[in-house]
Write an enzyme that holds these catalytic residues in place. Sequence first.
Site, PDB file in Angstrom:
ATOM      1  N   CYS A  54       0.842  -1.201   0.000  1.00 37.20           N
ATOM      2  CA  CYS A  54       0.000   0.000   0.000  1.00 37.20           C
ATOM      3  C   CYS A  54       0.877   1.251   0.000  1.00 37.20           C
ATOM      4  CB  CYS A  54      -0.925  -0.002   1.209  1.00 37.20           C
ATOM      5  SG  CYS A  54      -1.984   1.459   1.310  1.00 37.20           S
TER       6      CYS A  54
ATOM      7  N   CYS B 123      -0.579   4.110   2.087  1.00 35.98           N
ATOM      8  CA  CYS B 123      -0.379   3.936   3.529  1.00 35.98           C
ATOM      9  C   CYS B 123       1.055   4.251   3.950  1.00 35.98           C
ATOM     10  CB  CYS B 123      -0.699   2.494   3.934  1.00 35.98           C
ATOM     11  SG  CYS B 123      -2.310   1.891   3.424  1.00 35.98           S
ATOM     12  N   ASP B 124       2.027   3.792   3.172  1.00 32.24           N
ATOM     13  CA  ASP B 124       3.415   3.765   3.640  1.00 32.24           C
ATOM     14  C   ASP B 124       4.385   4.647   2.866  1.00 32.24           C
ATOM     15  OD1 ASP B 124       2.691   1.860   5.550  1.00 32.24           O
ATOM     16  OD2 ASP B 124       2.960   0.211   4.140  1.00 32.24           O
TER      17      ASP B 124
END
Length: 320
Positions: A147, A150-151
């Site tokens: 992701c 997300c990261d």
Amino acid sequence: MSLINNVPDTSTPKSRHVKLLVLGSGPAGLAAALYAARAELAPVVLTGTELGGQAALTFSIENYPGFPQGVGGAELGDLFQKQAERFGAQVEFDTAYSADLSVRPFKVVADSGEFLADSLVIATGASPIHLNIPGESELTGKGTSYCATCDGWFFKDKQVVVVGGGDSALEEGLFLTRYASSVTVFHRRDSLRAGAVLQKRAFDHPKMKFVWNTVLTEVVGTEKVEAVKTKNLRTGEESLFPTDGVFIFVGHTPNTRIFEGQVAMENGYIKVDDHMNTSVPGVYAAGEAADSHFRQVVTSAGMGASAAIEATHFLEREAG
């Protein structure tokens, strides 16, 4: 069948009747449980194998409203659970392995026994397809990710690798260019499957590079990702490519197998309308089991809330 003191256990699994059964404990499932609990439906949540869903695997979530400093994925899942439980939701560490949606109440068989549900919210999520190579699972959350949204922030001014050749790979790769100093896309073929517009954007971006006809054979690192081992499928040449992160986007598999042939699906994703209704009245789906497009914590939570509200209305209509 189990053995207790070497005597076969042939007893019938216990059966429990519930107004609303929620399958899955990610953002969609726990949001559904929260709304259903506040409607006094006493929902039961079966967590599945991943408590908190995929979001719980993310080190830090920076784009969920209300957490300006970010929040750990596992911590956010724990907060979701506690809030749902505060209003009466019952979260059980259990996994469903079969379902019969042709009868009412709906019948779901889990490890602990049989559930008979007047209504059902399917929030079983989807699992990213893994490469299944050495080092991948060991370094997940330590430089290996599924992701970028997300990261990506954690890779400011670092070199990262993206694996894949479809729309998701290029979309996530382009997103990573906001942070990373370089994004190298490894693709097993000599051409991409992504749409033409995405391809043009990617090819024109100065930070994006491409390595063709090449697969990853190992993720290398001790405490964090340090490099990847690669193999050219045409020449057989093997190389070591230094990198700070590996983002794998080779597809997702919705966790909906036990519902095949029982609700309408498309490419394994359960089809829902704007109100999270499936093709079976009283059965709702939310989150990544029904969402192949957004796949975000906030959208999954919203879908879960909508599903619970619709389930509440459905049960009220049934009660007259």
